[in-house]
Motif scaffolding. Structure first.
Motif, PDB file in Angstrom:
ATOM      1  N   SER A  66     -28.907  49.274  18.542  1.00 27.35           N
ATOM      2  CA  SER A  66     -28.423  48.910  17.203  1.00 27.35           C
ATOM      3  C   SER A  66     -27.752  47.542  17.216  1.00 27.35           C
ATOM      4  N   LEU A  67     -26.983  47.255  18.280  1.00 27.36           N
ATOM      5  CA  LEU A  67     -26.332  45.955  18.407  1.00 27.36           C
ATOM      6  C   LEU A  67     -27.372  44.838  18.501  1.00 27.36           C
ATOM      7  N   ILE A  68     -28.418  45.053  19.305  1.00 25.11           N
ATOM      8  CA  ILE A  68     -29.485  44.055  19.440  1.00 25.11           C
ATOM      9  C   ILE A  68     -30.200  43.861  18.111  1.00 25.11           C
ATOM     10  N   ASP A  69     -30.509  44.969  17.412  1.00 19.60           N
ATOM     11  CA  ASP A  69     -31.185  44.871  16.111  1.00 19.60           C
ATOM     12  C   ASP A  69     -30.329  44.114  15.102  1.00 19.60           C
ATOM     13  N   LEU A  70     -29.031  44.355  15.150  1.00 22.33           N
ATOM     14  CA  LEU A  70     -28.089  43.676  14.255  1.00 22.33           C
ATOM     15  C   LEU A  70     -28.126  42.168  14.484  1.00 22.33           C
ATOM     16  N   MET A  71     -28.073  41.770  15.740  1.00 22.67           N
ATOM     17  CA  MET A  71     -28.106  40.346  16.084  1.00 22.67           C
ATOM     18  C   MET A  71     -29.490  39.753  15.829  1.00 22.67           C
ATOM     19  N   TYR A  72     -30.509  40.558  16.048  1.00 21.60           N
ATOM     20  CA  TYR A  72     -31.904  40.110  15.909  1.00 21.60           C
ATOM     21  C   TYR A  72     -32.209  39.691  14.476  1.00 21.60           C
ATOM     22  N   ILE A  73     -31.827  40.548  13.526  1.00 20.75           N
ATOM     23  CA  ILE A  73     -32.121  40.242  12.120  1.00 20.75           C
ATOM     24  C   ILE A  73     -31.234  39.104  11.619  1.00 20.75           C
ATOM     25  N   SER A 102     -32.404  32.525  20.758  1.00 21.56           N
ATOM     26  CA  SER A 102     -31.725  33.753  20.315  1.00 21.56           C
ATOM     27  C   SER A 102     -32.714  34.897  20.150  1.00 21.56           C
ATOM     28  N   TYR A 103     -33.811  34.644  19.410  1.00 22.10           N
ATOM     29  CA  TYR A 103     -34.714  35.766  19.141  1.00 22.10           C
ATOM     30  C   TYR A 103     -35.505  36.161  20.391  1.00 22.10           C
ATOM     31  N   LEU A 104     -35.833  35.195  21.263  1.00 20.40           N
ATOM     32  CA  LEU A 104     -36.543  35.529  22.500  1.00 20.40           C
ATOM     33  C   LEU A 104     -35.655  36.345  23.441  1.00 20.40           C
ATOM     34  N   THR A 105     -34.380  35.958  23.541  1.00 20.58           N
ATOM     35  CA  THR A 105     -33.426  36.698  24.381  1.00 20.58           C
ATOM     36  C   THR A 105     -33.263  38.127  23.877  1.00 20.58           C
ATOM     37  N   LEU A 106     -33.076  38.270  22.566  1.00 21.76           N
ATOM     38  CA  LEU A 106     -32.862  39.591  21.977  1.00 21.76           C
ATOM     39  C   LEU A 106     -34.119  40.455  22.075  1.00 21.76           C
ATOM     40  N   ALA A 107     -35.290  39.849  21.824  1.00 25.73           N
ATOM     41  CA  ALA A 107     -36.546  40.600  21.931  1.00 25.73           C
ATOM     42  C   ALA A 107     -36.781  41.053  23.368  1.00 25.73           C
ATOM     43  N   ASP A 154     -36.042  34.938  30.065  1.00 29.30           N
ATOM     44  CA  ASP A 154     -37.272  34.724  29.286  1.00 29.30           C
ATOM     45  C   ASP A 154     -37.026  33.729  28.159  1.00 29.30           C
ATOM     46  N   GLY A 155     -35.906  33.894  27.446  1.00 31.81           N
ATOM     47  CA  GLY A 155     -35.576  33.000  26.335  1.00 31.81           C
ATOM     48  C   GLY A 155     -35.382  31.569  26.788  1.00 31.81           C
ATOM     49  N   LEU A 156     -34.674  31.399  27.900  1.00 31.06           N
ATOM     50  CA  LEU A 156     -34.399  30.058  28.422  1.00 31.06           C
ATOM     51  C   LEU A 156     -35.678  29.363  28.872  1.00 31.06           C
TER      52      LEU A 156
END
Length: 311
Positions: A66-73, A102-107, A154-156
């Protein structure tokens, strides 16, 4: 000229509904979905934090999801909605890089977290006697640290490679946020090597968790099939059915965007799929995990009753 200078330092985001006649209605609907995602995920995190019965590894992982989804959106949708209100669809080179990272890290973190959640269900159902040793508080925190580390790696890597490419003067991104495949189409250089590295990263990031998730659920379903009691089968399946739905939604969209060759899908199709896993999935996840879950609905009822009691 100022126009040429702007095009060389900024990207232009196409927006999600800018080409449609009912754009205002669709953006309003997106804003409502955004609020639903914020409310649903924040409420689920709150319930898991304050309800002692939910202080288990399974709910710890759900709260992290839920925390990741919150940050993702929040990494993509507010910028898109603000652009619609202000009429300014530009994003700086730095802003684009930050959004992509941000989105690559969270995904990436979510992909590995879903894999860990599948293993958690396997351990709980197939090895209940060893479960406290296999999944305890220390292991949970180590798993989450690993998920965030791999996601950031992955994001970096992909952000650094993408943003270092030379881009043409025409910088209109066919998407509502800075997604790597959309930016790749704007590069003036030969991107074949980059595409090979990107596909390799995506295969490793998706294939390993997919094999892990599939293996866990094959073992779970085999055990469920061997249970003689219909009630026992129903209870065992109920504990993992919600997670299976979330995995199918997220992995399906990720595979379509990142693993299929670019010739198999257009920029507009990519944008639609991106909208699905950046907007719809964070909205659905809290409902998937809470609607049929007696522990969560009980915790929500307790929260509401405690709020109604006179002080």
């Amino acid at each position: 000229t100022s126009e040429n200078q702007t095009s060389s330092t900024y990207f232009i985001l196409m927006g999600l509904f800018d080409q449609t006649k009912c754009a205002v209605f669709l953006y309003t609907l997106t804003f409502v979905l955004f609020l639903m995602a914020l409310t649903g995920n924040a409420l689920l995190i709150l319930l898991i934090h304050r309800e002692p019965r939910l202080h288990t590894p399974m709910y710890f992982f759900i709260s992290q999801l839920s925390l990741i989804d919150l940050m993702y959106i929040c990494a993509t949708v507010p910028k898109m909605l603000l652009d619609q209100v202000t009429g300014d669809n530009t994003i700086s080179h730095l802003g684009c890089g930050v959004q992509m990272f941000s989105y690559l890290t969270l995904a990436g973190a979510e992909i590995f977290l879903l894999s860990a959640m599948a293993y958690d269900r396997y351990a709980a159902i197939c090895r209940p006697l060893h479960y406290p040793l296999l999944i305890n508080q220390r292991v949970c925190h180590l798993i989450m640290s690993g998920c965030w580390f791999l996601g950031m790696l992955d994001g970096l890597l992909l952000t650094a490679m993408t943003m270092s490419l030379p881009f043409c003067q025409f910088r209109k991104i066919v998407n509502f946020f800075c997604e790597a495949p959309a930016l790749l189409k704007l590069s003036c250089s030969n991107t074949l090597l980059y595409e090979m590295v990107m596909n390799l990263c995506c295969i490793l990031m998706l294939l390993v968790p997919i094999v892990s998730v599939s293996g866990s659920y094959v073992l779970i379903l085999r055990l469920i099939h061997s249970i003689n009691s219909a009630e026992g089968r129903r209870k065992a399946f109920a504990t993992c059915s919600s997670h299976m739905v979330v995995v199918l939604l997220f992995f399906g969209a990720s595979i379509y965007t990142n693993m299929l060759p670019r010739s198999y899908h257009t920029g507009e199709q990519d944008m639609t799929v991106s909208a699905f896993y950046t907007i719809i999935t964070p909205v659905l996840n809290p409902f998937i995990y809470s609607l049929r879950n007696k522990d969560v609905t009980g915790a929500l009822r307790n929260l509401m009753l405690s709020g109604m009691r006179p002080r």
